[in-house]
Design a protein around this motif. Structure first.
Motif: not given
Lengths: 322, 317
Positions: A115, A119, A137, A172
């Motif tokens: 994740i 980002l 998230m 995200a």
């Protein structure tokens, strides 16, 4: 409605080069998705649902080639963008959830890092902030105990959890467009319901446009605003979900509904669809690719397909609709 | 009616190290009558597949009994069962025919294999038997020489069914036989299964995620949750009036196209309890159950009769 479409696909045609000839997989496919709207692409295997998504995302197999059409998104034609510009937008402006989360996730990287990668890549967070953003998230996709779960590898999580991780990765950077390709295939009905609710809520919260690819008509009807029915690379009908179920107009949509278990009281009432998909390599493909299977075929059916508008947002591509 | 299959207190516990045991199937009891179609539903990890593998004698149970028409099968080792005369009496149609067929066998080889092994047939009689099976399952004879990759999904499903019924089983276990198929093909295969059942007088144990299909095909339904059967009953009654909270959640999660028919959505929060050394005094559904009262964490509910032919394992059903 005068809503501005978030994505407008126009006249999209895709061909695949194979050893046995050129396969005309998509033929002048057109549909649009508004901001905050969820549109389903439904059809049997081979109808071109996934290829449509892949073409829009710019991730077609190298054997596939876009031969015509545009995909207008935020003022730009995605199909005309360079790979570099596409890579810049993909994941930030538009993203995708794939069918099998276990194979789509990196098996040897912790889910929190996966994740964080998205980002950081798109400027949603700096590297030092990324771990905390990843936990945030996971909270958004309602994973219990997120502080511990960011440290997990995909194999340590259940299928439903992995799909939530995929959703977290896809959302995200708060994209304006999400394409979900059969996101609940292989999940239990109870998990499926939770995942579909979640996608719906997140889309609603952020005004995200969503394309939902499925072969499950009932699922599409329950969770989507509009349904686009595809058959052999053509859009045959597009209508608001409720309308399509109450008054399907294309003969194929009618047959598809009649084959779907759920409404009927007995197995005997379910009817299969005669024939199969035409060979899309044929040089003499008929104008209507359903005509060989169609019981309502008339002489006009050899003419180029019409796009008949039947009231608000209901379009059918047929010379002899119901 | 005497039961064809009689399962009593069947259990399978897997050793997961450190003296911990995973209770995959926990004291399960049920019967399947002759000619009956019983559906088995429940989420992944609930023990459906383990139960099926026990009944099919691919796996040895920890305890309990599996009686097929009075013959005890649980005592026999799974390895020995492969060569036993009873092997032919229980056959299985696997989930994805594409994955379960040997890619180097033609359709004819795949269908002939169990006949050769269990019926010791060969030559012309074997060939004619294979052709008869192809006819019965609607597989065109000219496709018998093809390999799985040259067949469509529906055709592969027919081969999978043909090889399962080749040795005339009394019990056919169907593990999501149509999960990989398009709806239009699914209809054809479901109708074929229905027809074969009547023609051959088999009983079916039908495992599926698709509750709409279970509703159409099954006479009776067993609902499993974390190794236990939590509810059973005639399909029509169970779908119309589910008594266990888990069954209710399952049924309310079925996608419903008609907005007027959508019942109040019941969504399960939380995660399932661990199947490893579960507390014998706590209901398995406790923690996810919308009810969840103190009694549920102090006393495990047993499967009890709440109405004729209906059994529920819940204190509040």
């Amino acid at each position: 409605m005068t809503a501005v479409p978030a994505l407008a696909v126009e006249e999209l045609s895709v061909e695949f080069r194979t050893r046995s000839g050129i396969v005309k997989v998509l033929d002048h496919v057109g549909f649009s998705v508004d901001k905050g709207e969820t549109v389903a692409l439904v059809g049997e295997s081979g109808s071109g649902k996934s290829v449509t998504a892949f073409a829009v995302m710019g991730i077609l197999d190298p054997a596939g080639k876009v031969t015509s059409g545009r995909a207008l998104f935020g003022g730009a034609d995605l199909l005309a963008l360079s790979e570099r510009d596409l890579a810049e937008q993909r994941g930030r402006e538009f993203s995708m959830i794939f069918q099998n989360p276990r194979t789509a996730l990196n098996p040897i990287r912790k889910v929190g890092q996966q994740i964080a990668d998205v980002l950081v890549r798109h400027g949603g967070a700096t590297r030092p902030d990324a771990p905390r953003a990843a936990v945030e998230m996971l909270k958004r996709v309602r994973i219990p105990d997120p502080e511990r779960r960011v440290e997990a590898y995909p194999f340590e999580l259940s299928g439903g959890m992995c799909q939530r991780i995929m959703i977290a990765i896809a959302l995200a950077c708060r994209p304006a467009l999400l394409i979900a390709d059969e996101p609940t295939t292989g999940l239990d009905v109870t998990t499926q319901a939770v995942i579909m609710d979640l996608i719906g809520e997140l889309a609603h919260e952020s005004g995200m446009a969503t394309i939902f690819i499925t072969h499950d008509l009932a699922l599409a009807a329950e969770y989507c605003d509009r349904i686009v029915v595809m058959h052999a690379g053509h859009v045959v009908e597009a209508a608001p979900a409720r309308e399509l179920f109450a008054h399907p107009r294309h003969p194929y949509s009618v047959k598809l509904l009649a084959a779907t278990p759920g409404e009927t009281a007995s197995l005997a009432e379910l009817a299969s669809i005669p024939g199969g998909l035409p060979d899309l390599r044929r040089p003499d493909l008929p104008a209507c690719r359903y005509s060989d299977r169609c019981e309502r075929r008339i002489d006009d059916c050899v003419k180029p397909l019409p796009n008949r508008s039947l009231g608000e947002r209901h379009i059918v591509s047929c010379w002899n609709p119901l | 009616m005497t039961a064809l299959l009689d399962i009593a207190e069947l259990a399978k516990r897997f050793d997961v190290g450190n003296k911990r045991l995973l209770h995959a199937v926990d004291e399960v009891t049920f019967t399947i009558g002759r000619g009956e179609t019983v559906g088995l539903v429940g989420e992944s990890g609930c023990g459906k597949s383990t139960l099926v593998r026990l009944i099919n004698r691919l796996l040895d149970p920890t305890s309990g009994s599996i009686r097929l028409a009075g013959t005890e099968l649980a005592d026999m080792r799974a390895r020995a069962f492969a060569g036993n005369a009873n092997r032919a009496r229980i056959q299985m149609v696997f989930q994805d025919a594409g994955d379960s067929l040997n890619p180097r066998y033609t359709a004819a080889d795949a269908i002939a294999d169990p006949i050769r092994r269990l019926r010791k047939m060969s030559g012309a009689s074997l060939k004619s038997r294979v052709e008869a099976l192809a006819d019965m399952t609607g597989l065109p004879r000219e496709l018998l020489s093809r390999f799985p990759h040259q067949l469509s999904g529906g055709q592969k499903a027919r081969v999978g069914i043909a090889r399962a019924i080749a040795v005339e089983p009394e019990l056919l276990i169907l593990d999501e036989p149509t999960a990989a198929l398009d709806v239009s093909v699914q209809v054809v295969i479901l109708k074929l299964l229905q027809q074969l059942k009547h023609e051959l007088g088999m009983s079916y144990l039908f495992v599926s995620h698709d509750l709409n299909v279970v509703r159409l095909l099954c006479d009776r339904v067993l609902v499993m949750y974390l190794g236990k059967i939590v509810e059973s009953g005639p399909a029509a009654e169970l779908f119309a009036d589910p008594r266990h909270p888990y069954t209710r959640a399952l049924i309310s999660a079925i996608p419903q196209a008609d907005p007027d028919k959508r019942v109040g959505r019941l969504r399960l929060g939380g995660e399932p309890r661990s199947p490893i050394d579960p507390d014998p005094t706590v209901c398995r559904f406790y923690g996810r159950c919308p009810k969840g009262e103190p009694r549920c964490s102090a006393e495990m509910p047993v499967l009890r009769t709440v109405a004729p032919a209906r059994h529920v394992a819940c204190h509040f059903a």
